[in-house]
Design a protein around this motif. Structure first.
Motif, PDB file in Angstrom:
ATOM      1  N   PHE A 265      30.861  80.640  42.465  1.00 16.82           N
ATOM      2  CA  PHE A 265      30.577  80.880  41.056  1.00 16.82           C
ATOM      3  C   PHE A 265      31.582  81.829  40.411  1.00 16.82           C
ATOM      4  CE2 PHE A 265      28.290  82.965  37.561  1.00 16.82           C
ATOM      5  CZ  PHE A 265      27.992  81.850  36.802  1.00 16.82           C
ATOM      6  N   GLU A 266      31.842  82.941  41.040  1.00 13.54           N
ATOM      7  CA  GLU A 266      32.737  83.958  40.482  1.00 13.54           C
ATOM      8  C   GLU A 266      34.200  83.545  40.615  1.00 13.54           C
ATOM      9  OE1 GLU A 266      31.682  86.870  39.086  1.00 13.54           O
ATOM     10  OE2 GLU A 266      29.584  86.338  39.401  1.00 13.54           O
ATOM     11  N   SER A 267      34.984  83.795  39.583  1.00 16.25           N
ATOM     12  CA  SER A 267      36.409  83.456  39.623  1.00 16.25           C
ATOM     13  C   SER A 267      37.120  84.139  40.780  1.00 16.25           C
ATOM     14  CB  SER A 267      37.084  83.849  38.309  1.00 16.25           C
ATOM     15  OG  SER A 267      36.623  83.041  37.262  1.00 16.25           O
ATOM     16  N   LYS A 268      36.795  85.409  41.009  1.00 10.77           N
ATOM     17  CA  LYS A 268      37.441  86.147  42.095  1.00 10.77           C
ATOM     18  C   LYS A 268      37.116  85.514  43.446  1.00 10.77           C
ATOM     19  CE  LYS A 268      38.192  90.834  43.699  1.00 10.77           C
ATOM     20  NZ  LYS A 268      37.885  92.247  43.519  1.00 10.77           N
ATOM     21  N   ASP A 269      35.897  85.076  43.602  1.00  9.92           N
ATOM     22  CA  ASP A 269      35.477  84.416  44.840  1.00  9.92           C
ATOM     23  C   ASP A 269      36.178  83.065  44.990  1.00  9.92           C
ATOM     24  OD1 ASP A 269      34.032  84.612  47.196  1.00  9.92           O
ATOM     25  OD2 ASP A 269      32.191  83.777  46.340  1.00  9.92           O
ATOM     26  N   LYS A 270      36.268  82.312  43.886  1.00  9.92           N
ATOM     27  CA  LYS A 270      36.960  81.024  43.915  1.00  9.92           C
ATOM     28  C   LYS A 270      38.409  81.202  44.354  1.00  9.92           C
ATOM     29  CE  LYS A 270      34.568  78.514  40.204  1.00  9.92           C
ATOM     30  NZ  LYS A 270      34.213  77.320  40.966  1.00  9.92           N
ATOM     31  N   THR A 271      39.094  82.165  43.737  1.00 14.55           N
ATOM     32  CA  THR A 271      40.517  82.342  44.044  1.00 14.55           C
ATOM     33  C   THR A 271      40.740  82.752  45.491  1.00 14.55           C
ATOM     34  OG1 THR A 271      40.550  84.618  43.203  1.00 14.55           O
ATOM     35  CG2 THR A 271      41.185  82.863  41.664  1.00 14.55           C
ATOM     36  N   ARG A 272      39.788  83.466  46.070  1.00 18.81           N
ATOM     37  CA  ARG A 272      39.924  83.857  47.474  1.00 18.81           C
ATOM     38  C   ARG A 272      40.032  82.607  48.349  1.00 18.81           C
ATOM     39  NH1 ARG A 272      36.288  85.345  51.775  1.00 18.81           N
ATOM     40  NH2 ARG A 272      34.506  84.907  50.452  1.00 18.81           N
ATOM     41  N   PHE A 273      39.187  81.615  48.111  1.00 16.64           N
ATOM     42  CA  PHE A 273      39.236  80.383  48.903  1.00 16.64           C
ATOM     43  C   PHE A 273      40.464  79.547  48.556  1.00 16.64           C
ATOM     44  CE2 PHE A 273      34.900  81.673  49.569  1.00 16.64           C
ATOM     45  CZ  PHE A 273      34.740  81.415  50.918  1.00 16.64           C
ATOM     46  N   TYR A 274      40.874  79.548  47.297  1.00 12.14           N
ATOM     47  CA  TYR A 274      42.081  78.816  46.924  1.00 12.14           C
ATOM     48  C   TYR A 274      43.310  79.442  47.577  1.00 12.14           C
ATOM     49  CZ  TYR A 274      39.119  76.497  43.449  1.00 12.14           C
ATOM     50  OH  TYR A 274      38.130  75.776  42.821  1.00 12.14           O
ATOM     51  N   LYS A 275      43.301  80.769  47.709  1.00  6.28           N
ATOM     52  CA  LYS A 275      44.422  81.443  48.381  1.00  6.28           C
ATOM     53  C   LYS A 275      44.443  81.122  49.872  1.00  6.28           C
ATOM     54  CE  LYS A 275      44.886  85.114  44.995  1.00  6.28           C
ATOM     55  NZ  LYS A 275      44.660  86.547  44.685  1.00  6.28           N
ATOM     56  N   ILE A 276      43.287  80.995  50.476  1.00  2.00           N
ATOM     57  CA  ILE A 276      43.224  80.587  51.886  1.00  2.00           C
ATOM     58  C   ILE A 276      43.767  79.162  52.026  1.00  2.00           C
ATOM     59  CG2 ILE A 276      41.687  80.037  53.815  1.00  2.00           C
ATOM     60  CD1 ILE A 276      39.880  82.375  52.751  1.00  2.00           C
ATOM     61  N   ALA A 277      43.393  78.279  51.101  1.00  6.59           N
ATOM     62  CA  ALA A 277      43.900  76.899  51.113  1.00  6.59           C
ATOM     63  C   ALA A 277      45.422  76.888  50.973  1.00  6.59           C
ATOM     64  CB  ALA A 277      43.251  76.075  49.997  1.00  6.59           C
ATOM     65  N   ARG A 278      45.935  77.765  50.104  1.00  9.39           N
ATOM     66  CA  ARG A 278      47.390  77.850  49.925  1.00  9.39           C
ATOM     67  C   ARG A 278      48.051  78.294  51.229  1.00  9.39           C
ATOM     68  NH1 ARG A 278      49.442  81.837  45.430  1.00  9.39           N
ATOM     69  NH2 ARG A 278      48.568  83.297  46.912  1.00  9.39           N
ATOM     70  N   GLY A 279      47.487  79.311  51.867  1.00  7.97           N
ATOM     71  CA  GLY A 279      48.030  79.783  53.140  1.00  7.97           C
ATOM     72  C   GLY A 279      47.993  78.707  54.208  1.00  7.97           C
TER      73      GLY A 279
ATOM     74  N   GLU B  37      49.846  73.063  42.654  1.00  9.37           N
ATOM     75  CA  GLU B  37      48.559  72.888  41.962  1.00  9.37           C
ATOM     76  C   GLU B  37      47.591  74.017  42.288  1.00  9.37           C
ATOM     77  OE1 GLU B  37      46.430  69.273  41.190  1.00  9.37           O
ATOM     78  OE2 GLU B  37      48.175  68.094  41.777  1.00  9.37           O
ATOM     79  N   ILE B  38      47.588  74.448  43.534  1.00  9.58           N
ATOM     80  CA  ILE B  38      46.729  75.575  43.914  1.00  9.58           C
ATOM     81  C   ILE B  38      47.166  76.827  43.160  1.00  9.58           C
ATOM     82  CG2 ILE B  38      46.028  77.117  45.786  1.00  9.58           C
ATOM     83  CD1 ILE B  38      46.268  74.681  47.696  1.00  9.58           C
ATOM     84  N   ASN B  39      48.469  77.047  43.081  1.00  9.20           N
ATOM     85  CA  ASN B  39      48.978  78.205  42.335  1.00  9.20           C
ATOM     86  C   ASN B  39      48.544  78.158  40.875  1.00  9.20           C
ATOM     87  OD1 ASN B  39      50.264  79.377  44.530  1.00  9.20           O
ATOM     88  ND2 ASN B  39      52.248  78.450  44.068  1.00  9.20           N
ATOM     89  N   ALA B  40      48.581  76.978  40.287  1.00  8.17           N
ATOM     90  CA  ALA B  40      48.156  76.830  38.885  1.00  8.17           C
ATOM     91  C   ALA B  40      46.672  77.160  38.742  1.00  8.17           C
ATOM     92  CB  ALA B  40      48.439  75.412  38.387  1.00  8.17           C
ATOM     93  N   LEU B  41      45.842  76.710  39.693  1.00  5.62           N
ATOM     94  CA  LEU B  41      44.417  77.030  39.659  1.00  5.62           C
ATOM     95  C   LEU B  41      44.193  78.539  39.749  1.00  5.62           C
ATOM     96  CD1 LEU B  41      42.633  74.499  42.038  1.00  5.62           C
ATOM     97  CD2 LEU B  41      42.033  74.962  39.675  1.00  5.62           C
ATOM     98  N   ILE B  42      44.886  79.167  40.683  1.00  7.25           N
ATOM     99  CA  ILE B  42      44.743  80.610  40.869  1.00  7.25           C
ATOM    100  C   ILE B  42      45.179  81.348  39.616  1.00  7.25           C
ATOM    101  CG2 ILE B  42      45.613  82.594  42.177  1.00  7.25           C
ATOM    102  CD1 ILE B  42      45.793  80.635  44.624  1.00  7.25           C
ATOM    103  N   TYR B  43      46.331  80.959  39.084  1.00  2.00           N
ATOM    104  CA  TYR B  43      46.832  81.602  37.867  1.00  2.00           C
ATOM    105  C   TYR B  43      45.831  81.475  36.724  1.00  2.00           C
ATOM    106  CZ  TYR B  43      49.690  82.612  33.793  1.00  2.00           C
ATOM    107  OH  TYR B  43      50.157  83.140  32.619  1.00  2.00           O
ATOM    108  N   PHE B  44      45.296  80.288  36.543  1.00  2.93           N
ATOM    109  CA  PHE B  44      44.326  80.033  35.484  1.00  2.93           C
ATOM    110  C   PHE B  44      43.095  80.925  35.648  1.00  2.93           C
ATOM    111  CE2 PHE B  44      40.483  77.784  34.043  1.00  2.93           C
ATOM    112  CZ  PHE B  44      40.772  77.662  32.702  1.00  2.93           C
ATOM    113  N   LEU B  45      42.595  81.025  36.858  1.00  3.51           N
ATOM    114  CA  LEU B  45      41.370  81.804  37.108  1.00  3.51           C
ATOM    115  C   LEU B  45      41.608  83.314  37.025  1.00  3.51           C
ATOM    116  CD1 LEU B  45      39.924  79.672  40.006  1.00  3.51           C
ATOM    117  CD2 LEU B  45      38.894  79.976  37.737  1.00  3.51           C
ATOM    118  N   GLU B  46      42.816  83.747  37.344  1.00  5.68           N
ATOM    119  CA  GLU B  46      43.092  85.189  37.344  1.00  5.68           C
ATOM    120  C   GLU B  46      43.533  85.730  35.994  1.00  5.68           C
ATOM    121  OE1 GLU B  46      45.801  85.898  40.613  1.00  5.68           O
ATOM    122  OE2 GLU B  46      44.112  86.144  42.002  1.00  5.68           O
ATOM    123  N   LYS B  47      43.867  84.846  35.070  1.00  7.92           N
ATOM    124  CA  LYS B  47      44.342  85.370  33.768  1.00  7.92           C
ATOM    125  C   LYS B  47      43.245  85.629  32.790  1.00  7.92           C
ATOM    126  CE  LYS B  47      45.579  81.803  30.629  1.00  7.92           C
ATOM    127  NZ  LYS B  47      46.395  81.033  29.874  1.00  7.92           N
TER     128      LYS B  47
END
Length: 121
Positions: A61-75, A111-121
């Motif tokens: 639900f939370e953007s910060k939580d979402k980005t954590r998993f997207y960053k793991i996917a990126r790694g 695409e993952i970077n774009a998702l992270i950027y969108f959620l963190e801005k």
């Protein structure tokens, strides 16, 4: 990024990562038997991690939580890329296959970077 996803399967990046997962499984079928519990397993796990962390991030639900998993996917995408380079160096895949898969993973990372950027801005 205006589209509202009804399900993680509607995400373009998830679709690309899933298609890559299927390709990785196909490529790994041709690895030598001695790699079954080594490179084959590692590459499959990394490819699975990309797909499943994108899905899990979608479900958070939370953007910060979402980005954590997207960053793991990126790694995990970078991990799969590194393992593909090893497979290429050992001639378990041909250079054309390797380059194609690496380029596909680079697109997933973008695409993952774009998702992270969108959620963190």
């Amino acid at each position: 990024m205006d589209k509202k996803y009804n399900d993680f399967r509607d995400m373009s990046v998830w679709q690309k990562a899933f298609a890559l997962l299927v390709k990785v499984y196909d490529v790994c079928k041709h690895f030598p038997p001695e790699e079954r519990y080594a490179l084959t397993d590692d590459l499959r796990r990394a490819a699975n991690s990309v797909v499943h962390n994108l899905a899990e991030g979608y479900g958070r639900f939370e953007s910060k939580d979402k980005t954590r998993f997207y960053k793991i996917a990126r790694g995990s995408s970078y991990e799969a890329m590194s393992q593909l380079l090893v497979a290429d160096s050992q001639a378990y895949v041909n250079s054309k296959q390797s380059e194609e898969l690496l380029n596909d993973y680079k697109q997933v990372v973008e695409e993952i970077n774009a998702l992270i950027y969108f959620l963190e801005k």
